[in-house]
Design an enzyme around this catalytic site. Structure first.
Site, PDB file in Angstrom:
ATOM      1  N   LYS A 269      54.430  -0.939  10.798  1.00  0.00           N
ATOM      2  CA  LYS A 269      54.449  -2.634  10.492  1.00  0.00           C
ATOM      3  C   LYS A 269      55.181  -3.228  10.184  1.00  0.00           C
ATOM      4  CE  LYS A 269      53.503  -3.433   5.666  1.00  0.00           C
ATOM      5  NZ  LYS A 269      52.505  -2.781   3.855  1.00  0.00           N
TER       6      LYS A 269
ATOM      7  N   SER B 262      48.107  -4.389   2.565  1.00  0.00           N
ATOM      8  CA  SER B 262      48.707  -5.316   2.952  1.00  0.00           C
ATOM      9  C   SER B 262      49.241  -4.649   4.373  1.00  0.00           C
ATOM     10  CB  SER B 262      50.384  -4.992   2.577  1.00  0.00           C
ATOM     11  OG  SER B 262      51.449  -4.047   2.513  1.00  0.00           O
TER      12      SER B 262
ATOM     13  N   SER C 278      48.128  -0.531  -0.296  1.00  0.00           N
ATOM     14  CA  SER C 278      48.455  -0.967   1.169  1.00  0.00           C
ATOM     15  C   SER C 278      48.462   0.187   2.749  1.00  0.00           C
ATOM     16  CB  SER C 278      49.669  -1.941   0.745  1.00  0.00           C
ATOM     17  OG  SER C 278      49.000  -3.243   0.267  1.00  0.00           O
TER      18      SER C 278
HETATM   19  N1  GLN Z   1      47.779  -5.720  -3.100  1.00  0.00           N
HETATM   20  C1  GLN Z   1      49.120  -5.371  -4.197  1.00  0.00           C
HETATM   21  C2  GLN Z   1      50.061  -6.323  -4.147  1.00  0.00           C
HETATM   22  O1  GLN Z   1      49.896  -6.887  -3.511  1.00  0.00           O
HETATM   23  C3  GLN Z   1      50.057  -3.488  -2.835  1.00  0.00           C
HETATM   24  C4  GLN Z   1      50.457  -4.272  -1.883  1.00  0.00           C
HETATM   25  C5  GLN Z   1      51.488  -2.806  -1.519  1.00  0.00           C
HETATM   26  O2  GLN Z   1      50.648  -1.979  -1.336  1.00  0.00           O
HETATM   27  N2  GLN Z   1      52.518  -3.113  -0.738  1.00  0.00           N
HETATM   28  O3  GLN Z   1      50.836  -6.325  -4.279  1.00  0.00           O
END
Ligand code: GLN
Length: 496
Positions: free
Chosen positions: A78, A153, A177
Site C-alpha cells: 500500500k 482504503s 481499511s
Molecule cells: N473508512 C475509514 C476512514 O475513512 C477507515 C479508514 C481506514 O481504516 N484507514 O477513516
C-alpha cells in the site's frame, strides 16, 4: 498452468524445493500486471526493476541454502508504507513525488522473508475512505465488476491480490481499511491486534488505531504473512513486546468447543434480505463445524462511528500538520512562510483530507476539547469494555464485515453514507482487537448483474490471532466460498 495463479504458500514451497525460481514467478506476475492494469488500476507505481533485482537475490539466497518462508512471493505494498527508493505518495498530491529514504519494518520483514515487491498500490488519500475514490492519483476498479469500487482504503492492495497481480497485499486498517476491501474483493483481510505489527515507516493517519495487516486469497497465506510481520520493533513506541505464537503451521480444520458470539445489537440490521440469509447460513456453518453459538451484547457499539469520527480526525489533524512544504513533498512558493504553508496545503490535500483536518482541529480546540475529544475517548473505553464483557462468554465474535457488497462508483456521494460503511469494523478498531474478513458467499447487489463477494467478520480477544486465524481457516476449508472464482477481467471490460 499460469504461474500467477499460485498461492503464496505454494510459491514458497516450490521455490524452496528448487522446482521454480523467483525469477519465473516474478516474470509471470509482471506479465499479468501488464495484461490487467489498464482495466483494474491497482498500482500507483509498478516496480519492474526492483522486482527483478529482488527476485535474482532471492534465487541466490535459495541456492545458498537459505530457507525463506515467503520465497519469491509477489507482494503489493500500500502506498502509505515506505519502501526505500520508491515513491510513497499516500495517494496524495502533497506527496506525489516524495521518495522514501528508508523501508517500513513490516515491509522489510516481508522482503527479508523472500517477498518480491511488485508495486506500490493505490488507496484513499492518507487512507481516509472506504472505496479508493478519495485517491488523488488514480482509479482502482473491483476486478469482479469494473463498474464497482474495490473498497478502501487499502483498495489497491485488495484489487491487486484479487486480480492475481500479487499473492499477498499489505494494507493498513484504522477503522476497517483491510477488512472492508477484503470483503469487497473475495479475500481474507486481516487486522492484527493494535501494536502487533510495527507502524514504523507507515505514514501515520490516526496513530492510536493504525495497524498493518495482510490481504490474501486464503487464510493460510494471510497467516504466513502475519507470522513474518508480527513482533516487537524498538522503532515503534507502541509496538508490543510480547512473544508471537506462529499461526500458519497450526491451523485447525474444525471448531469443536469454540464459543462464537453473535452480537444481539447487529442482528436486526438488514433482516430478510439476501445478505441476511448469507450471514445466517454462515453462522449455521460455524455451528456445523462444532462451534457453540452464544448470544452476546455490545450495547455501546452503535456509538462506534460517532466516536471514531472524532478520534481519527483529531489524530489526523495533528499527524498531517507536518506536511507544509518544508520537509516533505509539494511546496507552493509564496512571499512569506505562512502563505507558503497555506498555499501548499490548499493545493496538496484533497477535499476529504481537508474535511478531517477541520473536524479534528475543531474537536481539539480549547472550549470544545472536553465536549468532543475527551467524550469520544470515554466512549472508546466503554466500547472496549463491552467487548471484554462479551469475551467472558465467548472465544470469538462473528458478524458482517460490511453492510453491503461493493458499490458502484459515485454511489456514496455524501461523506456520512461513506462513513457508515465502517459500521461493523470500527468498534473492533477502537478496542484494538484482532479481526478479519473471510469470504462467506456471493450476492447480486440491487440493480447489479454480477454476483459480488460477501465477507464474514470474525473478531477475537487481544493477542488471540492464532485462535482467530484458526477459526477462519476451519470455516474457509469447509465452505470454500472463494474458490474457483478468478475474475474474468477481459470479459468484464466491455461492461465498464
Ligand atoms: N473508512 C475509514 C476512514 O475513512 C477507515 C479508514 C481506514 O481504516 N484507514 O477513516
Amino acid at each position: 498452468m499460469d504461474l500467477s495463479d499460485l498461492s503464496a504458500a505454494a510459491i514458497a514451497r516450490e521455490i524452496g524445493a528448487g522446482r521454480l525460481s523467483a525469477r519465473e514467478i516474478t516474470e509471470a506476475t509482471l506479465a499479468r500486471v501488464d495484461a490487467v492494469e489498464p482495466q483494474v488500476g491497482s498500482y500507483l507505481s509498478v516496480l519492474h526493476e526492483i522486482a527483478r533485482e529482488t527476485a535474482a537475490r532471492v534465487d541466490e539466497r535459495i541456492r545458498g541454502g537459505e530457507t525463506l518462508p515467503l520465497a519469491g512471493v509477489p507482494l503489493a505494498v500500500k502506498d502509505n508504507m515506505c519502501l526505500r527508493g520508491t515513491r510513497t505518495t499516500c495517494a496524495s498530491k502533497i506527496l506525489e513525488s516524495w521518495v522514501a529514504p528508508y523501508t517500513a519494518t513490516a515491509v522489510a520483514r516481508m522482503l527479508e522473508a523472500g517477498c518480491v515487491p511488485i508495486g506500490k498500490s493505490n488507496c484513499d488519500e492518507f487512507a481516509m475512505g472506504s472505496s479508493c475514490e478519495n485517491s488523488a492519483l488514480g482509479v482502482t476498479r473491483n476486478p469482479y465488476d469494473l463498474s464497482r469500487v474495490p473498497g478502501g482504503s487499502s483498495g489497491g492492495s485488495a484489487a491487486a491480490v484479487a486480480a492475481y497481480e500479487a499473492a499477498i497485499g499489505l494494507g493498513s486498517d484504522t477503522g476497517g481499511s483491510i477488512r472492508e476491501p477484503g470483503a469487497f474483493c473475495n479475500l481474507v483481510g486481516f487486522k492484527p491486534t493494535y501494536g502487533r505489527v510495527s507502524r514504523y515507516g507507515l505514514v501515520a493517519f490516526a496513530s492510536s488505531l493504525d495497524q498493518i495487516g495482510p490481504l490474501a486469497r486464503s487464510v493460510e497465506d494471510a497467516a504466513l504473512a502475519y507470522d513474518v510481520m508480527a513482533g516487537h520493533d524498538p522503532m515503534d513506541a507502541t509496538s508490543i513486546d510480547r512473544p508471537v505464537e506462529a499461526a500458519a503451521g497450526a491451523l485447525p480444520t474444525d471448531l469443536r468447543g469454540l464459543r462464537i458470539g453473535l452480537v444481539r445489537e447487529f442482528e436486526t440490521k438488514g433482516s430478510g434480505t439476501e445478505l441476511d440469509a448469507i450471514y445466517r447460513r454462515a453462522y449455521n456453518d460455524l455451528e456445523k463445524l462444532g462451534a457453540v453459538l452464544v448470544d452476546v451484547s455490545l450495547p455501546t457499539a452503535d456509538y462506534g462511528v460517532a466516536t471514531y469520527y472524532l478520534i481519527a480526525p483529531a489524530e489526523c489533524s495533528s499527524n498531517l500538520a507536518r506536511f507544509h512544504g518544508v520537509r516533505y513533498g509539494l511546496r507552493v512558493d509564496a512571499p512569506d512562510v505562512r502563505a507558503m504553508y497555506d498555499r501548499t496545503r490548499a493545493a496538496g490535500f484533497g477535499p476529504e483530507v481537508k474535511r478531517r483536518i477541520l473536524i479534528g482541529t475543531y474537536a481539539l480546540s480549547s472550549g470544545y476539547y472536553d465536549a468532543y475529544y475527551v467524550r469520544a475517548q470515554k466512549a472508546r473505553t466503554l466500547i472496549a469494555r463491552d467487548f471484554a464483557e462479551a469475551f467472558a462468554a465467548c472465544d470469538a465474535i462473528a458478524c458482517p464485515a460490511a453492510s453491503c457488497p461493493a458499490f458502484e462508483f459515485n454511489a456514496k456521494s455524501d461523506p456520512y453514507s461513506m462513513y457508515l460503511m465502517d459500521y461493523y469494523t470500527i468498534p473492533m478498531a477502537l478496542a484494538g482487537l484482532p479481526a478479519l474478513s473471510v469470504p462467506c458467499g456471493w450476492a447480486t447487489p440491487e440493480g447489479g448483474e454480477v454476483p459480488m463477494p460477501v465477507g464474514l467478520q470474525l473478531c477475537a480477544p487481544l493477542f488471540a490471532e492464532r485462535l482467530l486465524l484458526g477459526a477462519a481457516h476451519a470455516y474457509e476449508q469447509a465452505t470454500q466460498h472463494a474458490r474457483a472464482r478468478k475474475p474474468a477481467i477481459a470479459q468484464l471490460e466491455a461492461r465498464s
